[in-house]
Write a protein that holds these residues in place. Structure first.
Motif, PDB file in Angstrom:
ATOM      1  N   GLY A 241       0.791  -1.223   0.000  1.00 63.02           N
ATOM      2  CA  GLY A 241       0.000   0.000   0.000  1.00 63.02           C
ATOM      3  C   GLY A 241       0.819   1.268   0.000  1.00 63.02           C
ATOM      4  N   HIS A 242       2.122   1.170   0.193  1.00 59.11           N
ATOM      5  CA  HIS A 242       2.986   2.353   0.141  1.00 59.11           C
ATOM      6  C   HIS A 242       2.855   3.022  -1.223  1.00 59.11           C
ATOM      7  N   GLU A 243       2.743   4.343  -1.254  1.00 57.37           N
ATOM      8  CA  GLU A 243       2.468   5.053  -2.514  1.00 57.37           C
ATOM      9  C   GLU A 243       3.567   4.891  -3.552  1.00 57.37           C
ATOM     10  N   ALA A 244       4.799   4.556  -3.139  1.00 54.39           N
ATOM     11  CA  ALA A 244       5.887   4.390  -4.102  1.00 54.39           C
ATOM     12  C   ALA A 244       5.875   3.018  -4.767  1.00 54.39           C
ATOM     13  N   VAL A 245       5.149   2.065  -4.209  1.00 56.51           N
ATOM     14  CA  VAL A 245       5.136   0.697  -4.723  1.00 56.51           C
ATOM     15  C   VAL A 245       4.155   0.591  -5.887  1.00 56.51           C
ATOM     16  N   ASN A 246       4.645   0.077  -7.013  1.00 51.90           N
ATOM     17  CA  ASN A 246       3.727  -0.128  -8.148  1.00 51.90           C
ATOM     18  C   ASN A 246       3.580  -1.598  -8.520  1.00 51.90           C
ATOM     19  N   SER A 247       4.335  -2.482  -7.837  1.00 52.89           N
ATOM     20  CA  SER A 247       4.259  -3.893  -8.196  1.00 52.89           C
ATOM     21  C   SER A 247       4.799  -4.770  -7.071  1.00 52.89           C
ATOM     22  N   VAL A 248       4.345  -6.032  -7.091  1.00 54.31           N
ATOM     23  CA  VAL A 248       4.725  -7.009  -6.074  1.00 54.31           C
ATOM     24  C   VAL A 248       4.976  -8.355  -6.741  1.00 54.31           C
ATOM     25  N   VAL A 249       6.048  -8.998  -6.332  1.00 51.60           N
ATOM     26  CA  VAL A 249       6.320 -10.381  -6.728  1.00 51.60           C
ATOM     27  C   VAL A 249       6.428 -11.196  -5.444  1.00 51.60           C
ATOM     28  N   ALA A 250       5.513 -12.130  -5.246  1.00 55.65           N
ATOM     29  CA  ALA A 250       5.494 -12.962  -4.040  1.00 55.65           C
ATOM     30  C   ALA A 250       5.752 -14.408  -4.441  1.00 55.65           C
ATOM     31  N   LEU A 251       6.906 -14.927  -4.036  1.00 50.12           N
ATOM     32  CA  LEU A 251       7.292 -16.294  -4.364  1.00 50.12           C
ATOM     33  C   LEU A 251       6.998 -17.205  -3.173  1.00 50.12           C
ATOM     34  N   ALA A 252       6.207 -18.224  -3.406  1.00 51.55           N
ATOM     35  CA  ALA A 252       5.833 -19.186  -2.358  1.00 51.55           C
ATOM     36  C   ALA A 252       5.456 -18.477  -1.059  1.00 51.55           C
ATOM     37  N   PRO A 253       4.539 -17.512  -1.130  1.00 51.45           N
ATOM     38  CA  PRO A 253       4.259 -16.703   0.062  1.00 51.45           C
ATOM     39  C   PRO A 253       3.634 -17.522   1.186  1.00 51.45           C
ATOM     40  N   TRP A 254       4.056 -17.205   2.401  1.00 55.59           N
ATOM     41  CA  TRP A 254       3.512 -17.826   3.609  1.00 55.59           C
ATOM     42  C   TRP A 254       2.265 -17.050   4.019  1.00 55.59           C
ATOM     43  N   LEU A 255       1.118 -17.705   3.927  1.00 58.96           N
ATOM     44  CA  LEU A 255      -0.159 -17.050   4.189  1.00 58.96           C
ATOM     45  C   LEU A 255      -0.993 -17.952   5.097  1.00 58.96           C
ATOM     46  N   PRO A 256      -0.650 -18.026   6.379  1.00 60.47           N
ATOM     47  CA  PRO A 256      -1.295 -19.000   7.271  1.00 60.47           C
ATOM     48  C   PRO A 256      -2.755 -18.666   7.531  1.00 60.47           C
ATOM     49  N   GLU A 257      -3.508 -19.703   7.779  1.00 59.48           N
ATOM     50  CA  GLU A 257      -4.906 -19.554   8.191  1.00 59.48           C
ATOM     51  C   GLU A 257      -5.132 -20.437   9.414  1.00 59.48           C
ATOM     52  N   ASP A 258      -4.314 -20.198  10.455  1.00 57.94           N
ATOM     53  CA  ASP A 258      -4.368 -21.030  11.656  1.00 57.94           C
ATOM     54  C   ASP A 258      -5.584 -20.716  12.517  1.00 57.94           C
ATOM     55  N   ASP A 259      -5.964 -19.450  12.528  1.00 57.69           N
ATOM     56  CA  ASP A 259      -7.036 -19.012  13.421  1.00 57.69           C
ATOM     57  C   ASP A 259      -8.265 -18.673  12.589  1.00 57.69           C
ATOM     58  N   VAL A 260      -9.277 -19.527  12.653  1.00 55.86           N
ATOM     59  CA  VAL A 260     -10.460 -19.304  11.829  1.00 55.86           C
ATOM     60  C   VAL A 260     -11.212 -18.051  12.245  1.00 55.86           C
ATOM     61  N   ALA A 261     -10.971 -17.574  13.476  1.00 55.41           N
ATOM     62  CA  ALA A 261     -11.649 -16.372  13.944  1.00 55.41           C
ATOM     63  C   ALA A 261     -10.928 -15.105  13.501  1.00 55.41           C
TER      64      ALA A 261
END
Length: 254
Positions: free
Chosen positions: A123-143
């Motif tokens: 969300g930083h205003e200077a960022v125009n692109s993102v490359v995420a390799l094998a990103p860690w995106l846990p969903e341990d807490d359903v709440a």
């Protein structure tokens, strides 16, 4: 997870990968992997190994455009729950890039935990692109609320995941990409068939894909046909795009 009370430290940018350009036209912030919970400071070798090789590939591709690339040295080895220390460090790093180089476009490139940090800090205003390799995106807490995607609006986003990744679940990156695509059409995701978390088996193809994507986002270079197709295709096609063996050897551009 509870927030951690840890010693006050400061993040830092490593030296420019390769030769730092005299006139910088764009920048890549490289975000390495880490651990779920740790207040230890990462060792310099451990911190940079997962992203430095890709950084060299990107710098070679962007040499004529004045591309600068720096690895972020985190304050802490862990994500550490709601503190999300690496995401904070990524945002600080973009501020530091702007301080050093001025108003240049920035691409956040992260591996594993660094992929999550890249997505969060986009969300930083200077960022125009993102490359995420094998990103860690846990969903341990359903709440817990789902990983945010609103900050990705207006950015070009590439996610790459090996189908045999046993450390970070590729299905979770697909779910995030699906939610992000609803708010931002410039999202694509490639699957690397049979590859694991480190994406070693098809490293050359992954580096070529990331380079093709980043050069297009930062400097307006023509994108390869597979990337254009992935960005244009509706879900799930453009979010389960197979990365072809040999990608990058003879890219067909339009």
């Amino acid at each position: 997870m509870a927030e951690h009370s840890a010693p006050v430290r400061t993040a830092r940018l490593g030296r420019a990968v390769g030769r730092e350009p005299t006139a910088v036209g764009g920048a890549v912030v490289l975000l390495p992997g880490g651990e779920e919970e740790s207040a230890r400071r990462p060792s310099s070798v451990w911190a940079t190994a997962s992203v430095r090789g890709l950084g060299r590939t990107l710098v070679r591709a962007g040499r004529d455009e004045g591309l600068a690339a720096h690895v972020v040295h985190y304050r802490y080895r862990g994500w550490n729950g709601n503190a999300a220390h690496p995401a904070q460090d990524a945002s600080w790093a973009v501020d530091e890039i702007v301080r050093r180089y001025g108003d240049v476009p920035v691409c956040l490139v992260g591996m594993g935990m660094g992929g999550r940090a890249a997505l969060r800090a986009s969300g930083h205003e200077a960022v125009n692109s993102v490359v995420a390799l094998a990103p860690w995106l846990p969903e341990d807490d359903v709440a817990a609320p789902p990983e945010p995607v609103k900050q990705l609006a207006g950015r070009r986003v590439l996610i790459v995941h090996g189908t045999n990744d046993e450390r970070t679940d590729p299905e979770l990156s697909f779910r995030l990409a699906t939610r992000a695509k609803k708010a931002n059409r410039d999202v694509c995701r490639f699957e690397v068939h049979t590859d694991g978390h480190a994406l070693h088996q098809y490293r050359a193809e992954v580096h070529a894909l990331a380079s093709d994507f980043a050069m297009g986002a930062l400097f307006g270079h023509p994108l390869s046909r597979p990337v254009l197709d992935a960005l244009a295709a509706p879900p799930p096609l453009g979010l389960r795009m197979p990365l072809a063996v040999g990608f990058g050897r003879s890219l067909h551009r339009v």
